[in-house]
Design a protein around this motif. Sequence first.
Motif, PDB file in Angstrom:
ATOM      1  N   THR A 116       0.993  -1.364  -0.085  1.00 12.75           N
ATOM      2  CA  THR A 116      -0.076   0.021   0.018  1.00 12.75           C
ATOM      3  C   THR A 116       0.957   1.012   0.117  1.00 12.75           C
ATOM      4  N   GLY A 117       0.377   2.270  -0.680  1.00  7.62           N
ATOM      5  CA  GLY A 117       1.198   3.540  -0.741  1.00  7.62           C
ATOM      6  C   GLY A 117       1.827   3.924  -1.858  1.00  7.62           C
ATOM      7  N   GLU A 118       2.494   4.710  -2.150  1.00  8.48           N
ATOM      8  CA  GLU A 118       3.178   4.953  -3.592  1.00  8.48           C
ATOM      9  C   GLU A 118       4.311   3.979  -3.756  1.00  8.48           C
ATOM     10  N   ILE A 119       4.377   3.162  -4.836  1.00  3.11           N
ATOM     11  CA  ILE A 119       5.310   2.214  -5.106  1.00  3.11           C
ATOM     12  C   ILE A 119       5.392   2.348  -6.550  1.00  3.11           C
ATOM     13  N   THR A 120       6.689   1.614  -6.934  1.00  3.59           N
ATOM     14  CA  THR A 120       7.070   1.431  -8.255  1.00  3.59           C
ATOM     15  C   THR A 120       6.715   0.090  -8.855  1.00  3.59           C
ATOM     16  N   GLN A 121       6.340   0.021 -10.045  1.00  6.23           N
ATOM     17  CA  GLN A 121       5.875  -1.236 -10.753  1.00  6.23           C
ATOM     18  C   GLN A 121       6.344  -1.349 -12.071  1.00  6.23           C
ATOM     19  N   ILE A 122       6.771  -2.467 -12.398  1.00  6.33           N
ATOM     20  CA  ILE A 122       7.128  -2.717 -13.699  1.00  6.33           C
ATOM     21  C   ILE A 122       6.012  -3.479 -14.543  1.00  6.33           C
ATOM     22  N   PRO A 123       5.623  -2.943 -15.465  1.00  7.62           N
ATOM     23  CA  PRO A 123       4.447  -3.246 -16.293  1.00  7.62           C
ATOM     24  C   PRO A 123       4.805  -4.929 -16.847  1.00  7.62           C
ATOM     25  N   PRO A 124       3.732  -5.561 -17.081  1.00  8.41           N
ATOM     26  CA  PRO A 124       3.857  -7.100 -17.632  1.00  8.41           C
ATOM     27  C   PRO A 124       4.197  -6.850 -19.095  1.00  8.41           C
ATOM     28  N   MET A 125       5.150  -8.016 -19.895  1.00  4.03           N
ATOM     29  CA  MET A 125       5.453  -8.176 -21.053  1.00  4.03           C
ATOM     30  C   MET A 125       3.988  -8.228 -21.813  1.00  4.03           C
ATOM     31  N   TYR A 126       3.099  -8.787 -21.271  1.00  2.70           N
ATOM     32  CA  TYR A 126       1.605  -9.006 -21.991  1.00  2.70           C
ATOM     33  C   TYR A 126       0.923  -7.829 -21.403  1.00  2.70           C
ATOM     34  N   SER A 127       1.360  -6.853 -22.210  1.00  5.90           N
ATOM     35  CA  SER A 127       0.309  -5.281 -21.962  1.00  5.90           C
ATOM     36  C   SER A 127       0.449  -4.629 -23.383  1.00  5.90           C
ATOM     37  N   ALA A 128      -0.599  -3.688 -23.216  1.00 10.85           N
ATOM     38  CA  ALA A 128      -0.765  -3.013 -24.440  1.00 10.85           C
ATOM     39  C   ALA A 128       0.091  -1.665 -24.513  1.00 10.85           C
ATOM     40  N   ILE A 129       0.977  -1.724 -23.605  1.00  9.14           N
ATOM     41  CA  ILE A 129       2.250  -0.379 -23.745  1.00  9.14           C
ATOM     42  C   ILE A 129       2.762  -0.670 -25.049  1.00  9.14           C
ATOM     43  N   LYS A 130       3.251   0.599 -25.633  1.00 12.27           N
ATOM     44  CA  LYS A 130       3.965   0.537 -26.905  1.00 12.27           C
ATOM     45  C   LYS A 130       5.502   1.109 -26.551  1.00 12.27           C
ATOM     46  N   ILE A 131       6.228   0.200 -27.110  1.00 11.89           N
ATOM     47  CA  ILE A 131       7.817   0.685 -26.976  1.00 11.89           C
ATOM     48  C   ILE A 131       8.093   0.504 -28.513  1.00 11.89           C
ATOM     49  N   ASN A 132       8.651   1.753 -28.984  1.00 13.27           N
ATOM     50  CA  ASN A 132       8.995   2.063 -30.451  1.00 13.27           C
ATOM     51  C   ASN A 132       8.046   1.713 -31.492  1.00 13.27           C
ATOM     52  N   GLY A 133       6.784   1.893 -31.006  1.00 13.40           N
ATOM     53  CA  GLY A 133       5.746   1.804 -31.888  1.00 13.40           C
ATOM     54  C   GLY A 133       4.972   0.324 -31.713  1.00 13.40           C
ATOM     55  N   GLU A 134       5.434  -0.405 -31.304  1.00 13.66           N
ATOM     56  CA  GLU A 134       5.133  -1.873 -31.087  1.00 13.66           C
ATOM     57  C   GLU A 134       4.590  -2.283 -29.709  1.00 13.66           C
ATOM     58  N   LYS A 135       3.540  -2.878 -29.706  1.00 10.07           N
ATOM     59  CA  LYS A 135       2.854  -3.268 -28.154  1.00 10.07           C
ATOM     60  C   LYS A 135       3.585  -4.459 -27.660  1.00 10.07           C
ATOM     61  N   LEU A 136       3.877  -4.281 -26.378  1.00 10.78           N
ATOM     62  CA  LEU A 136       4.650  -5.188 -25.810  1.00 10.78           C
ATOM     63  C   LEU A 136       4.111  -6.726 -25.804  1.00 10.78           C
ATOM     64  N   TYR A 137       2.782  -6.747 -25.724  1.00 13.67           N
ATOM     65  CA  TYR A 137       2.402  -8.227 -26.104  1.00 13.67           C
ATOM     66  C   TYR A 137       2.608  -8.830 -27.109  1.00 13.67           C
ATOM     67  N   GLU A 138       2.532  -8.184 -28.442  1.00 14.08           N
ATOM     68  CA  GLU A 138       3.102  -8.274 -29.598  1.00 14.08           C
ATOM     69  C   GLU A 138       4.386  -8.697 -29.805  1.00 14.08           C
TER      70      GLU A 138
END
Length: 345
Positions: A116-138
């Motif tokens: 609980t509280g403010e923490i840091t979190q690493i998003p999962p590889m299977y997510s819709a976040i884009k890196i260099n125009g490509e979605k992580l889950y792709e």
Amino acid sequence: MKENGIFKSDGIVLLNKSKGISSFKAINKLKWIIKSNKVGHAGTLDPIAEGLLIVMVNNATKFSDNLMKRDKEYFVEFELGYETATYDTEGEVTEKYESEINISYEKIFEVINSFTGEITQIPPMYSAIKINGEKLYELARKGIEVERQARKIKIYSIREINIEQNKISFYAEVSSGTYIRSLVRDIGRKLGVYATMTRLVRTKIDKYSMDESVSLEEIEKKLNDEKEIFEKKLVKDTSDDSSYNENNVDGNGKIEEIIKFKNIECIFNYEKITVSEEKYKKLKNGMTVLVGFKKFKDLHTVVENNLYCVYAKNEISGKKEFKGIVKVTRKSHDKVYLKREKYFI
């Protein structure tokens, strides 16, 4: 844009998405059922997840960003002893705890509450976040794993923790951008035995609760019931040669009632101001209008770029009607300058 939909109102539907269907398919099925022009959603739920999905209908789709960034609450269930590539039961097992799991309830409570509280979190590889125009889950589906930047998120509260052997559940109120699958994975690793999410239900988005929602199945059933009632009336009155269509339902105000439709003004938390019909028409035409200080509750809060909900009196009914959003462009010694924003009727 084609304006051929039967359902013309702008607003939101609180949809209770079932497990096994994607958010995209769920909202497009709703679009087809009610025959609206456009739909969008404020925050994806994976097919494995269920619960509250805010569906924006017609011109309410312009405000996806406004609704997307709001806090959320989830009910989550997970199992100790193993971890998968997707952090849920959809992925292959990548880690397994081979020994007997023997952790005290006190330790489990302590570890869960430590998040609980403010923490840091690493998003999962299977997510819709884009890196260099490509979605992580792709990338993940190609077997490629890339480094992800840790994000600051906030876990406001974790409550109703329930432990049954190796299965645990709780409710978590979190900031926008929080991945519950990652939270489960991190809890499992901190306990030293791994963990995988087995169920996820979104129960709240900001002020909107799943208690107010409606499922696609409920909508279809109620619309079919209305159709049957209409057809029975036709049988009794053979002089009526009309046929059933969605307009008959909407004409009776039934569609909005069945889908628990909320008009677009419910989206906004801005102060309400009323303008004359003349000034409303000028705003609609893109002109800047001047209004007096008396229109505002607290003049000290009126600053440049502030947004307000504008109402104008209907000349026929005499009732005040929501007309859209305006922005303060300038404040002089006795007047406030207003201009319409992108949503204006």
